[in-house]
Design a protein around this motif. Structure first.
Motif, PDB file in Angstrom:
ATOM      1  N   UNK A 159       0.795  -1.225   0.000  1.00 14.58           N
ATOM      2  CA  UNK A 159       0.000   0.000   0.000  1.00 14.58           C
ATOM      3  C   UNK A 159       0.826   1.272   0.000  1.00 14.58           C
ATOM      4  N   UNK A 160       1.973   1.236   0.679  1.00 13.33           N
ATOM      5  CA  UNK A 160       2.709   2.462   0.995  1.00 13.33           C
ATOM      6  C   UNK A 160       4.199   2.251   0.784  1.00 13.33           C
ATOM      7  N   UNK A 161       4.863   3.274   0.285  1.00 18.50           N
ATOM      8  CA  UNK A 161       6.326   3.330   0.249  1.00 18.50           C
ATOM      9  C   UNK A 161       6.709   4.742   0.681  1.00 18.50           C
ATOM     10  N   UNK A 162       7.607   4.850   1.662  1.00 19.37           N
ATOM     11  CA  UNK A 162       7.971   6.164   2.180  1.00 19.37           C
ATOM     12  C   UNK A 162       9.073   6.786   1.330  1.00 19.37           C
ATOM     13  N   UNK A 163       8.731   7.924   0.720  1.00 22.94           N
ATOM     14  CA  UNK A 163       9.691   8.659  -0.099  1.00 22.94           C
ATOM     15  C   UNK A 163      10.661   9.441   0.783  1.00 22.94           C
ATOM     16  N   UNK A 164      10.148  10.047   1.823  1.00 29.27           N
ATOM     17  CA  UNK A 164      10.961  10.697   2.837  1.00 29.27           C
ATOM     18  C   UNK A 164      10.138  10.744   4.123  1.00 29.27           C
ATOM     19  N   UNK A 216       4.337  -0.611  -6.029  1.00 32.49           N
ATOM     20  CA  UNK A 216       4.815   0.059  -4.828  1.00 32.49           C
ATOM     21  C   UNK A 216       5.713  -0.840  -3.988  1.00 32.49           C
ATOM     22  N   UNK A 217       5.759  -2.116  -4.330  1.00 31.04           N
ATOM     23  CA  UNK A 217       6.605  -3.086  -3.650  1.00 31.04           C
ATOM     24  C   UNK A 217       8.019  -3.118  -4.242  1.00 31.04           C
ATOM     25  N   UNK A 218       8.428  -2.011  -4.866  1.00 30.23           N
ATOM     26  CA  UNK A 218       9.781  -1.941  -5.442  1.00 30.23           C
ATOM     27  C   UNK A 218      10.822  -1.845  -4.334  1.00 30.23           C
ATOM     28  N   UNK A 219      12.087  -2.042  -4.698  1.00 34.10           N
ATOM     29  CA  UNK A 219      13.203  -1.958  -3.756  1.00 34.10           C
ATOM     30  C   UNK A 219      14.010  -0.693  -4.012  1.00 34.10           C
ATOM     31  N   UNK A 220      14.394  -0.044  -2.931  1.00 33.40           N
ATOM     32  CA  UNK A 220      15.325   1.082  -3.005  1.00 33.40           C
ATOM     33  C   UNK A 220      16.634   0.618  -2.385  1.00 33.40           C
ATOM     34  N   UNK A 221      17.660   0.467  -3.216  1.00 32.56           N
ATOM     35  CA  UNK A 221      18.950  -0.072  -2.779  1.00 32.56           C
ATOM     36  C   UNK A 221      20.005   0.989  -3.049  1.00 32.56           C
ATOM     37  N   UNK A 222      20.360   1.740  -2.015  1.00 32.55           N
ATOM     38  CA  UNK A 222      21.277   2.842  -2.212  1.00 32.55           C
ATOM     39  C   UNK A 222      20.696   3.841  -3.192  1.00 32.55           C
ATOM     40  N   UNK A 223      21.396   4.100  -4.286  1.00 32.33           N
ATOM     41  CA  UNK A 223      20.917   5.039  -5.298  1.00 32.33           C
ATOM     42  C   UNK A 223      20.321   4.315  -6.503  1.00 32.33           C
ATOM     43  N   UNK A 224      19.828   3.102  -6.270  1.00 28.23           N
ATOM     44  CA  UNK A 224      19.210   2.313  -7.341  1.00 28.23           C
ATOM     45  C   UNK A 224      17.821   1.868  -6.913  1.00 28.23           C
ATOM     46  N   UNK A 225      16.870   1.956  -7.823  1.00 28.96           N
ATOM     47  CA  UNK A 225      15.542   1.408  -7.612  1.00 28.96           C
ATOM     48  C   UNK A 225      15.402   0.142  -8.448  1.00 28.96           C
ATOM     49  N   UNK A 226      14.905  -0.915  -7.840  1.00 36.63           N
ATOM     50  CA  UNK A 226      14.627  -2.157  -8.568  1.00 36.63           C
ATOM     51  C   UNK A 226      13.109  -2.277  -8.633  1.00 36.63           C
ATOM     52  N   UNK A 227      12.580  -2.116  -9.855  1.00 33.21           N
ATOM     53  CA  UNK A 227      11.144  -1.896 -10.049  1.00 33.21           C
ATOM     54  C   UNK A 227      10.554  -3.036 -10.869  1.00 33.21           C
ATOM     55  N   UNK A 228       9.433  -3.611 -10.432  1.00 26.54           N
ATOM     56  CA  UNK A 228       8.812  -4.673 -11.227  1.00 26.54           C
ATOM     57  C   UNK A 228       8.147  -4.127 -12.480  1.00 26.54           C
ATOM     58  N   UNK A 229       8.143  -4.948 -13.505  1.00 26.16           N
ATOM     59  CA  UNK A 229       7.382  -4.639 -14.720  1.00 26.16           C
ATOM     60  C   UNK A 229       6.442  -5.805 -15.007  1.00 26.16           C
ATOM     61  N   UNK A 246      12.837  10.417  -7.708  1.00 28.24           N
ATOM     62  CA  UNK A 246      14.151   9.994  -7.217  1.00 28.24           C
ATOM     63  C   UNK A 246      15.243  10.494  -8.165  1.00 28.24           C
ATOM     64  N   UNK A 247      15.471  11.797  -8.232  1.00 25.73           N
ATOM     65  CA  UNK A 247      16.534  12.302  -9.116  1.00 25.73           C
ATOM     66  C   UNK A 247      17.890  11.751  -8.683  1.00 25.73           C
ATOM     67  N   UNK A 248      18.691  11.416  -9.668  1.00 23.63           N
ATOM     68  CA  UNK A 248      20.011  10.880  -9.368  1.00 23.63           C
ATOM     69  C   UNK A 248      20.030   9.389  -9.102  1.00 23.63           C
ATOM     70  N   UNK A 249      18.879   8.744  -9.149  1.00 24.65           N
ATOM     71  CA  UNK A 249      18.816   7.303  -8.948  1.00 24.65           C
ATOM     72  C   UNK A 249      18.772   6.572 -10.293  1.00 24.65           C
ATOM     73  N   UNK A 250      19.397   5.418 -10.336  1.00 25.18           N
ATOM     74  CA  UNK A 250      19.253   4.520 -11.475  1.00 25.18           C
ATOM     75  C   UNK A 250      18.027   3.647 -11.247  1.00 25.18           C
ATOM     76  N   UNK A 251      17.386   3.258 -12.327  1.00 25.41           N
ATOM     77  CA  UNK A 251      16.242   2.360 -12.234  1.00 25.41           C
ATOM     78  C   UNK A 251      16.550   1.089 -13.011  1.00 25.41           C
ATOM     79  N   UNK A 252      16.436  -0.038 -12.342  1.00 26.31           N
ATOM     80  CA  UNK A 252      16.579  -1.346 -12.982  1.00 26.31           C
ATOM     81  C   UNK A 252      15.204  -1.994 -13.006  1.00 26.31           C
ATOM     82  N   UNK A 253      14.709  -2.276 -14.196  1.00 25.59           N
ATOM     83  CA  UNK A 253      13.406  -2.921 -14.343  1.00 25.59           C
ATOM     84  C   UNK A 253      13.596  -4.437 -14.415  1.00 25.59           C
ATOM     85  N   UNK A 254      12.778  -5.150 -13.657  1.00 26.09           N
ATOM     86  CA  UNK A 254      12.849  -6.610 -13.617  1.00 26.09           C
ATOM     87  C   UNK A 254      11.429  -7.156 -13.762  1.00 26.09           C
ATOM     88  N   UNK A 255      11.263  -8.136 -14.618  1.00 28.96           N
ATOM     89  CA  UNK A 255       9.949  -8.748 -14.825  1.00 28.96           C
ATOM     90  C   UNK A 255       9.447  -9.337 -13.496  1.00 28.96           C
TER      91      UNK A 255
END
Length: 281
Positions: A159-164, A216-229, A246-255
């Motif tokens: 339901x929720x992911x805390x941005x800050x 919303x169940x994505x992962x924030x790992x340091x400066x990388x987001x691992x996001x489902x597709x 998330x400026x400055x973050x890389x996004x890795x999309x994973x099925x």
């Protein structure tokens, strides 16, 4: 540069979902995290049954006896997390309270849980329960939000992911589920959060068990987001939204389809023995 915590995957994940496990491991490694295995597990949902780390370095192992696993036919799926921790040589303390790790969304010194935790511990008065949870998790208080009425797990991490510390991402369900949208926003506003909608579309799923369309169940790992597709139009909309948030973050999309069809996504199947929010998340 901060050191990222190591992530653990259940040893049942790769046999059940080999392609997804390999892709998730590769994404975590690319993000700079070490990836280890939890030995002797009975299902893939590591977040739920493993302990919750605290700022002091403690590991709090709650009772993993949720109501949806109490029928005898599900007992064989319940992992003995204490045995897993002993195999890993990790110390822990035990709590008598019933809590799923997936019902704890924690970052920036804040903890959000759904009101399902009240129903899981009916013998404990609410004020006492929330105080005990806050003490165990080493926070000032617990912020409660309503569980999704059709989610039998009642987990907050869907339901929720805390941005800050003052901003919460929530599923954009306002068109299809206006009451849930209003109630979730109201609870988070009372807790002092501004709400930002994240694209969401699980409405083509054959049943509510499937989490396909939930991002919303994505992962924030340091400066990388691992996001489902999920190969649906919202995939691109989510990526654009997260790039702006998330400026400055890389996004890795994973099925995420194979895992999501069983009820969870990447936050659900990963665990860390360290509190990531204190190590650069």
């Amino acid at each position: 540069m901060s050191v990222l915590p190591a992530f653990y995957l259940a040893d049942t994940l790769a046999p059940r979902f080999p392609a997804a496990a390999a892709a998730l491991t590769a994404a975590l490694t690319a993000a700079g995290a070490a990836v280890n295995t939890l030995p002797g597990t009975c299902d893939v949902w590591a977040r739920d049954y493993m302990p919750l780390p605290t700022p002091s370095g403690n590991q709090v192992l709650f009772r993993y006896t949720p109501d949806y696993l109490r029928p005898r036919r599900y007992h064989s799926t319940i992992t003995d997390a204490a045995a897993v921790l002993r195999r890993l040589g990790l110390p822990f303390t035990s709590s008598p309270l019933v809590v799923d790790g997936g019902n704890v969304v924690r970052r920036f010194g804040r903890v959000v849980m759904t009101d399902k935790v009240l129903r899981e511990n009916p013998e404990v008065p609410q004020t006492q329960l929330l105080a005990s949870l806050a003490n165990a998790l080493e926070v000032d208080h617990i912020d409660l939000v309503p569980a999704h009425p059709r989610d039998f797990t009642g987990h907050a991490d869907g339901l929720v992911h805390l941005l800050d510390e003052r901003t919460a991402l929530i599923n954009d369900c306002r068109a299809q589920e206006p009451s849930l949208w209003a109630n979730l926003q109201a609870a988070l506003h009372r807790a002092g959060f501004d709400c930002v909608p994240l694209p969401y579309n699980p409405y083509q799923n054959p049943d509510f068990t499937s989490a396909v369309g939930e991002y919303i169940n994505f992962l924030c790992v340091g400066s990388t987001l691992i996001v489902p597709t999920y190969q649906q139009p919202e995939d691109d909309a989510v990526q654009r939204c997260l790039q702006g948030l998330y400026p400055g973050h890389d996004i890795i999309s994973v099925d995420g389809r194979a895992i999501a069809r069983q009820g969870g996504v990447f936050h659900c199947v990963t665990w860390s023995s360290e509190l990531a929010g204190h190590r650069g998340e």
